[in-house]
Design a protein around this motif. Structure first.
Motif, PDB file in Angstrom:
ATOM      1  N   ASP A 126       0.826  -1.205   0.000  1.00  0.00           N
ATOM      2  CA  ASP A 126       0.000   0.000   0.000  1.00  0.00           C
ATOM      3  C   ASP A 126       0.857   1.251   0.000  1.00  0.00           C
ATOM      4  O   ASP A 126       0.343   2.353  -0.229  1.00  0.00           O
ATOM      5  CB  ASP A 126      -0.891   0.022   1.254  1.00  0.00           C
ATOM      6  CG  ASP A 126      -1.931  -1.093   1.229  1.00  0.00           C
ATOM      7  OD1 ASP A 126      -2.630  -1.225   0.210  1.00  0.00           O
ATOM      8  OD2 ASP A 126      -2.017  -1.843   2.220  1.00  0.00           O
ATOM      9  N   TYR A 127       2.168   1.083   0.246  1.00  0.00           N
ATOM     10  CA  TYR A 127       3.066   2.240   0.365  1.00  0.00           C
ATOM     11  C   TYR A 127       4.498   1.720   0.373  1.00  0.00           C
ATOM     12  O   TYR A 127       4.777   0.676   0.965  1.00  0.00           O
ATOM     13  CB  TYR A 127       2.756   2.994   1.666  1.00  0.00           C
ATOM     14  CG  TYR A 127       3.652   4.144   2.019  1.00  0.00           C
ATOM     15  CD1 TYR A 127       3.919   5.160   1.108  1.00  0.00           C
ATOM     16  CD2 TYR A 127       4.218   4.246   3.300  1.00  0.00           C
ATOM     17  CE1 TYR A 127       4.734   6.236   1.453  1.00  0.00           C
ATOM     18  CE2 TYR A 127       5.014   5.312   3.656  1.00  0.00           C
ATOM     19  CZ  TYR A 127       5.272   6.320   2.733  1.00  0.00           C
ATOM     20  OH  TYR A 127       6.079   7.382   3.079  1.00  0.00           O
ATOM     21  N   ALA A 128       5.395   2.422  -0.301  1.00  0.00           N
ATOM     22  CA  ALA A 128       6.798   2.015  -0.316  1.00  0.00           C
ATOM     23  C   ALA A 128       7.678   3.225  -0.581  1.00  0.00           C
ATOM     24  O   ALA A 128       7.231   4.208  -1.206  1.00  0.00           O
ATOM     25  CB  ALA A 128       7.047   0.944  -1.383  1.00  0.00           C
ATOM     26  N   ASP A 171      -2.902   2.045   4.067  1.00  0.00           N
ATOM     27  CA  ASP A 171      -3.824   1.978   2.929  1.00  0.00           C
ATOM     28  C   ASP A 171      -4.689   3.232   2.855  1.00  0.00           C
ATOM     29  O   ASP A 171      -5.475   3.400   1.920  1.00  0.00           O
ATOM     30  CB  ASP A 171      -4.705   0.730   3.017  1.00  0.00           C
ATOM     31  CG  ASP A 171      -5.502   0.644   4.310  1.00  0.00           C
ATOM     32  OD1 ASP A 171      -5.125   1.312   5.295  1.00  0.00           O
ATOM     33  OD2 ASP A 171      -6.496  -0.104   4.339  1.00  0.00           O
ATOM     34  N   GLU A 172      -4.537   4.123   3.829  1.00  0.00           N
ATOM     35  CA  GLU A 172      -5.249   5.389   3.844  1.00  0.00           C
ATOM     36  C   GLU A 172      -4.292   6.505   3.426  1.00  0.00           C
ATOM     37  O   GLU A 172      -3.185   6.256   2.982  1.00  0.00           O
ATOM     38  CB  GLU A 172      -5.828   5.637   5.240  1.00  0.00           C
ATOM     39  CG  GLU A 172      -6.772   4.530   5.699  1.00  0.00           C
ATOM     40  CD  GLU A 172      -7.233   4.700   7.124  1.00  0.00           C
ATOM     41  OE1 GLU A 172      -7.202   5.845   7.639  1.00  0.00           O
ATOM     42  OE2 GLU A 172      -7.629   3.691   7.747  1.00  0.00           O
ATOM     43  N   ALA A 173      -4.704   7.729   3.540  1.00  0.00           N
ATOM     44  CA  ALA A 173      -3.884   8.858   3.104  1.00  0.00           C
ATOM     45  C   ALA A 173      -2.892   9.257   4.195  1.00  0.00           C
ATOM     46  O   ALA A 173      -3.112  10.205   4.957  1.00  0.00           O
ATOM     47  CB  ALA A 173      -4.769  10.042   2.730  1.00  0.00           C
ATOM     48  N   VAL A 174      -1.792   8.524   4.267  1.00  0.00           N
ATOM     49  CA  VAL A 174      -0.761   8.822   5.257  1.00  0.00           C
ATOM     50  C   VAL A 174       0.610   8.515   4.671  1.00  0.00           C
ATOM     51  O   VAL A 174       0.792   7.525   3.959  1.00  0.00           O
ATOM     52  CB  VAL A 174      -0.996   8.019   6.570  1.00  0.00           C
ATOM     53  CG1 VAL A 174      -0.963   6.523   6.297  1.00  0.00           C
ATOM     54  CG2 VAL A 174       0.025   8.391   7.636  1.00  0.00           C
ATOM     55  N   LEU A 175       1.574   9.395   4.951  1.00  0.00           N
ATOM     56  CA  LEU A 175       2.966   9.221   4.512  1.00  0.00           C
ATOM     57  C   LEU A 175       3.879   9.254   5.729  1.00  0.00           C
ATOM     58  O   LEU A 175       3.666  10.050   6.649  1.00  0.00           O
ATOM     59  CB  LEU A 175       3.378  10.345   3.559  1.00  0.00           C
ATOM     60  CG  LEU A 175       2.563  10.532   2.279  1.00  0.00           C
ATOM     61  CD1 LEU A 175       2.951  11.838   1.599  1.00  0.00           C
ATOM     62  CD2 LEU A 175       2.791   9.357   1.344  1.00  0.00           C
ATOM     63  N   LYS A 176       4.895   8.411   5.728  1.00  0.00           N
ATOM     64  CA  LYS A 176       5.860   8.433   6.828  1.00  0.00           C
ATOM     65  C   LYS A 176       6.665   9.725   6.794  1.00  0.00           C
ATOM     66  O   LYS A 176       6.892  10.376   7.804  1.00  0.00           O
ATOM     67  CB  LYS A 176       6.794   7.223   6.730  1.00  0.00           C
ATOM     68  CG  LYS A 176       7.811   7.154   7.852  1.00  0.00           C
ATOM     69  CD  LYS A 176       8.703   5.929   7.707  1.00  0.00           C
ATOM     70  CE  LYS A 176       9.709   5.862   8.857  1.00  0.00           C
ATOM     71  NZ  LYS A 176      10.632   4.716   8.717  1.00  0.00           N
TER      72      LYS A 176
END
Length: 242
Positions: A126-128, A171-176
């Motif tokens: 979902d994010y990378a 899987d939602e609108a979030v970034l590290k």
């Protein structure tokens, strides 16, 4: 690479296929099999020093209950996390993660992206992100390693502790954070904050992919601009008020 999974998905994950894929690309791309194999789960604590010994052990237990896996040499480390398997009372959902770190003399951004694409065949994230760190930093926490007289310690990274509060919602609108290469999902891409602050201002290069995550690449100047533009948005993980 991060993804959200339900308890059913965590227990049904094809760990054998992931391990086979990892061993294949490590052998093909780097011509070196791992020299160290470690597993958290119902396996020997001391790990293994040969691929055959490792494979025999996981085959006997049908690749089950692997919560944390590390395959490594002095030059690289491949790690997989599936901690839901370790919960006494598993949550409804949590995350799985893959981390691959390597000496930058052996790999550039293009090669890392190719590895990412190979892994997406067995791990739909979902994010990378892809980024570089100084050699004296711990990849998993992006923390500085401090050498002591007879040992070493790892500095605390407040951002990592904050990220742990958000990691199960990738899987939602979030970034590290903002990195040189980011693979973002539709929730991030289509969010008002991203469209207004990033897309409309042409910050970085965005390549949309119909069959996977969108690639968002930035140079060092653009990274700082993006951080400033998104600082007050809900996209960037930040401390939750107590």
């Amino acid at each position: 690479m991060f993804r959200v999974v339900t308890t059913e998905q965590a227990f049904g994950f094809d760990t054998k296929l992931l391990i086979d894929t990892a061993l294949n690309f490590l052998g093909d791309d780097f011509k070196t099999d791992p020299r160290n194999y470690y597993i958290t789960g119902p396996y020997p604590d001391e790990g293994w020093k040969t691929k055959n010994g490792f494979l025999k052990a996981v085959e006997r237990k049908h690749y089950k209950n692997i919560c944390h896996l590390i395959l490594s040499t002095d030059s690289y480390s491949f790690a997989f996390q599936n901690w839901l398997l370790n919960e006494i009372k598993p949550k409804d959902k949590d995350y799985q993660a893959i981390e691959f770190s390597i000496n930058e003399k052996l790999c550039d951004y293009e090669k890392m992206e190719n590895i990412y694409k190979k892994l997406t065949n067995v791990f739909q994230s979902d994010y990378a992100v892809i980024f570089k760190l100084p050699t004296n930093y711990m990849p998993s926490t992006e923390s500085k390693i401090k050498d002591g007289l007879f040992s070493y310690s790892v500095a605390k990274n407040p951002k990592e502790n904050i990220w742990r509060q958000f990691i199960y919602k990738v899987d939602e609108a979030v970034l590290k954070d903002i990195y040189p290469v980011n693979f973002i999902n539709d929730a991030v891409l289509n969010s008002e904050a991203f469209q207004e602050n990033i897309v409309s201002k042409n910050i970085g290069t965005i390549v949309q992919n119909k069959n996977g995550l969108c690639k968002w690449a930035l140079d060092s100047n653009e990274i700082e601009i993006a951080k400033e533009k998104l600082a007050n948005s809900d996209l960037l993980a930040k401390a939750v008020p107590s």
